[in-house]
Design a protein around this motif. Structure first.
Motif, PDB file in Angstrom:
ATOM      1  N   SER A 175       3.147   0.164  -0.927  1.00  0.00           N
ATOM      2  CA  SER A 175       2.341   0.858   0.099  1.00  0.00           C
ATOM      3  C   SER A 175       0.921   0.300   0.127  1.00  0.00           C
ATOM      4  O   SER A 175       0.332   0.096   1.198  1.00  0.00           O
ATOM      5  N   THR A 176       0.372   0.046  -1.058  1.00  0.00           N
ATOM      6  CA  THR A 176      -0.976  -0.548  -1.087  1.00  0.00           C
ATOM      7  C   THR A 176      -0.913  -2.000  -0.621  1.00  0.00           C
ATOM      8  O   THR A 176      -1.821  -2.468   0.088  1.00  0.00           O
ATOM      9  N   LEU A 177       0.161  -2.691  -0.962  1.00  0.00           N
ATOM     10  CA  LEU A 177       0.358  -4.069  -0.475  1.00  0.00           C
ATOM     11  C   LEU A 177       0.262  -4.094   1.053  1.00  0.00           C
ATOM     12  O   LEU A 177      -0.395  -4.971   1.634  1.00  0.00           O
ATOM     13  N   ALA A 178       0.906  -3.114   1.692  1.00  0.00           N
ATOM     14  CA  ALA A 178       0.881  -3.067   3.165  1.00  0.00           C
ATOM     15  C   ALA A 178      -0.556  -2.929   3.665  1.00  0.00           C
ATOM     16  O   ALA A 178      -0.938  -3.523   4.675  1.00  0.00           O
ATOM     17  N   ARG A 179      -1.375  -2.177   2.930  1.00  0.00           N
ATOM     18  CA  ARG A 179      -2.785  -2.026   3.342  1.00  0.00           C
ATOM     19  C   ARG A 179      -3.535  -3.360   3.223  1.00  0.00           C
ATOM     20  O   ARG A 179      -4.360  -3.698   4.073  1.00  0.00           O
ATOM     21  N   LEU A 180      -3.240  -4.101   2.146  1.00  0.00           N
ATOM     22  CA  LEU A 180      -3.918  -5.399   1.955  1.00  0.00           C
ATOM     23  C   LEU A 180      -3.503  -6.377   3.048  1.00  0.00           C
ATOM     24  O   LEU A 180      -4.329  -7.107   3.605  1.00  0.00           O
TER      25      LEU A 180
END
Ligand code: CIR
Length: 262
Positions: free
Chosen positions: A221-226
């Motif tokens: 989920s944080t990867l998607a933000r990056l």
């Protein structure tokens, strides 16, 4: 002479299962898998343009794969850490030897303690975590050494996680990825702030390696933000190192040097 991007790493210790743990409970670590994951991490660094200099394993030093904690390498000087965990202090001399060809070395004297994992450099600002590993004397020593080179050192309280870089890392020239529950975002005013996805508390540790962000596979989920921010991210599985309370910044020291590939 060419400018080289160097990554110092160290082979996973066969004693990794006896690592220091502060905020995690001990779980079995598969040493072969840990080594394999670490080699894939090194391959990511090589693909990002770094010449990887891997030091040999230290069978008597469980946490020695986490080379980041033993030094802070600035463009002008390398500051040798004095780890807050006594078991980790013997890791420093071999890191000093690896850095000696590239930088003037400056040690930190007792009673100061300083773990590289607490030190986040963004341009000419150094954020220094005041943690269970890095004390006020360590931050003061860092300030004394770095100030003549034009760095401003800002102390940041860290109480809910191991190191500052468990809670905040640089992902682009002036952008930081942070866990706002573990570090107060106002410390980073003036910088672009990307928050982790709240469902992934350990997601704030990312490694900016040139134009690439090396990032644990465990935090989609944080990867998607990056990625939504337009960053070039490559993921790597570091599950076994995470059980030792390590992540991606901890396993290398990155810097530029003059020379030819090793
Ligand atoms: C320790 O507690 O020192 C190790 N088990 C983990 C160190 C991780 N280092 C880092 O985040 N810079």
């Amino acid at each position: 002479m060419a400018i080289l991007r160097v990554a110092i790493t160290r082979e996973v210790s066969p004693a990794l299962a006896r690592c220091e743990l502060t905020h995690l409970s001990r779980r079995p670590i598969d040493p072969d898998l840990a080594r394999e994951q670490h080699h894939r991490y090194e391959a990511c660094l090589a693909a990002a343009g770094f010449t990887v200099r891997r030091l040999p394993a230290e069978p008597g030093l469980p946490d020695s794969v986490f080379v980041e904690d033993a030094a802070v390498v600035l463009d002008e000087v390398a500051i040798l850490g004095r780890p807050g965990a006594v078991s980790r202090r013997p890791e420093v001399p071999s890191i000093a030897e690896a850095l000696r060809p590239h930088r003037t070395l400056v040690p930190i004297e007792p009673p100061a303690t300083l773990d590289g994992g607490d030190i986040l450099v963004v341009g000419r600002t150094i954020f220094a975590g005041a943690s269970s590993r890095t004390n006020a004397e360590g931050i003061e020593a860092l300030r004394r050494i770095a100030a003549p080179f034009g760095y401003a050192v800002r102390a940041v309280p860290v109480t809910r996680c191991l190191h500052l870089k468990s809670a905040a890392t640089r992902v682009a020239e002036r952008a930081v990825l942070i866990h706002p529950g573990w570090v107060e975002p106002s410390h980073f005013s003036g910088l672009e702030i990307i928050e982790i996805d709240p469902s992934e508390p350990f997601a704030a540790n990312a490694l900016a390696a040139g134009d690439t962000v090396i990032y644990p596979k465990a935090f989609p989920s944080t990867l998607a933000r990056l990625e939504a921010r337009g960053l070039r991210v490559v993921t790597v599985d570091v599950s076994e190192l995470a059980k030792a309370e390590g992540a991606v910044t901890c396993c290398s020291l990155l810097f530029e040097a003059h020379g030819t590939p090793f």
